[in-house]
Design an enzyme around this catalytic site. Structure first.
Site: not given
Length: 418
Positions: A22-23, A92, A116, A121, A305, A397
């Site tokens: 995913k990343n 995000r 935000c 952030r 993670d 997700r």
């Protein structure tokens, strides 16, 4: 509302095929906006976040087609360089389109992630880097509005390591005039995968995977074919699931080199680990894992993670361990849920002190974020009785076909309503 129902205590063992990361796929989809011809991606996981990113680029004028785990993105026309709030607020990682849009279209309007304030952030690191590359940036009604006829190279020192900041500026620099040097850059394998894709498209990116990345800008990029790298966090999650079940597993289509810190801690817990070019096996030989101390830190150190999953391992391990979280605030929200299942955990600042117990008990728990949801599911798989995990949209997700994969190794799990 959907929830996962898990009947715990059944044997867990077997093989699982790991999906694309995913990343890695999210920034690579964003990078297709830099290309003037179609890009063809394979090993793309079927995830909510991936669908959101594809909707995002499609809304900008790109043509998107999918066929199983293959996705084609044709971004020769960018007609609407806007990332709207209704999509950005759900993910995000949407901020990753900022750099590519400015570099390719000369303009970008991207909603602030999660509504935000920009100073609170890491998004401020993205913005400052683009300013150093010549972009004029204003904040308008909750949107970052960036303009530049053509970005220019710059030497950018990140005051703290940022994965998405490194990715965003690396993509922007690919089409900038001159040379860009990113110092104190993030080193994650997913950044290397992005650099490999960019270089296939005609970019000149050197040093990805180190603290210094050098990008020589080119005038244009063409699309390329690329297979997404394996998801190291999904791999680690399944390895921990087998470890806490005192059993064995083999993870196929995985990358052992990307998980050295996790594998070292699993070995320390008593697991027998074997690896090949694209597989990892774990065998606990019927023994409870030993509790292991961990401290999260940027890659190549222990990944944040995987923190929640190791909290579960320590909860049923032998001994006492301390888990220190240095990356994110409020990333111990899963602790209260594990306590409901009988875990002996106390929090002191950014550290969790965990005393292992022999067994957890099923309970109704609530997922608070993506990795917390995975930790609760694997905890339910080895707990006595039935566990219900609410807010499963978090797990959708980032974990592809989670129920089918868990069923394939013996977990009694189903998605139910109510």
């Amino acid at each position: 509302m959907e929830r996962l129902k898990i009947e715990g205590g059944h044997p867990i063992a077997g093989e699982v095929t790991i999906s694309g990361a995913k990343n890695a796929v999210l920034p690579i989809i964003a990078a297709t906006l830099l290309c003037r011809t179609p890009s063809n991606l394979s090993n793309v996981p079927d995830l909510d976040d991936v669908r959101t990113m594809l909707d995002l680029v499609a809304g900008m004028g790109a043509s998107v087609t999918t066929d199983g785990d293959e996705v084609s993105v044709d971004a020769r026309q960018i007609t609407n360089p806007i990332a709207p709030d209704e999509l950005v607020r759900t993910m995000r990682a949407s901020i990753l389109v900022l750099g590519p849009l400015v570099a390719r279209a000369g303009e970008a309007k991207v909603s602030l992630p999660g509504g935000c304030a920009i100073g609170s952030r890491p998004v401020d690191l993205h913005v400052e880097g683009l300013r150093q590359m010549g972009a004029e940036i204003t904040l308008e009604a909750g949107y970052i509005h960036a303009k530049c006829e053509r970005l220019h190279g710059a030497r950018i020192l990140f005051e703290k390591v940022t994965v998405t900041g490194t990715e965003n500026l690396m993509m922007a620099a690919a089409l900038a005039e001159g040379t860009t040097v990113l110092e104190n850059a993030a080193r994650e394998p997913e950044i290397v995968d992005l650099a490999n894709f960019l270089n296939r498209c005609g970019a000149v990116v050197k040093g990805a995977g180190s603290q210094t990345i050098v990008i020589q800008g080119v005038s244009q990029l063409k699309g390329a074919s690329h297979s997404i790298c394996p998801d190291r966090i999904e791999t680690g999650t399944f390895l921990v699931a087998a470890a806490i079940a005192q059993s064995s597993i083999r993870c196929n289509k995985s990358d052992p080199a990307s998980l050295e810190a996790v594998l070292a801690k699993l070995k320390e817990s008593g697991a027998k680990i074997e690896t090949g070019e694209d597989w990892i096996s774990l065998d606990m030989m019927g023994q409870r894992p030993k509790c292991v101390d961990i401290t999260t830190a940027p890659y190549p150190a222990f990944p944040t993670d995987m923190q929640a999953q190791f909290c579960v391992l320590n909860s049923v391990g032998v001994g006492v361990a301390t888990v220190v979280e240095t990356i994110f605030e409020n990333r111990f929200m899963h602790v209260a849920e594990l306590q409901r299942m009988g875990a002996d955990i106390s929090i002191s600042g950014n550290a969790a002190i965990i005393r292992g117990v022999e067994k957890l008990e099923g309970a109704s728990v609530e997922a608070t974020d993506l990795r917390a949801s995975a930790s609760l599911v694997i905890a339910g798989a080895i707990a006595g009785g039935t566990t219900y995990v609410d807010k499963v949209y978090h797990i959708d997700r980032g974990y592809e076909n989670i129920e089918a994969k868990l069923k394939g190794i013996g977990v009694h799990i189903e998605r139910v309503t109510g």
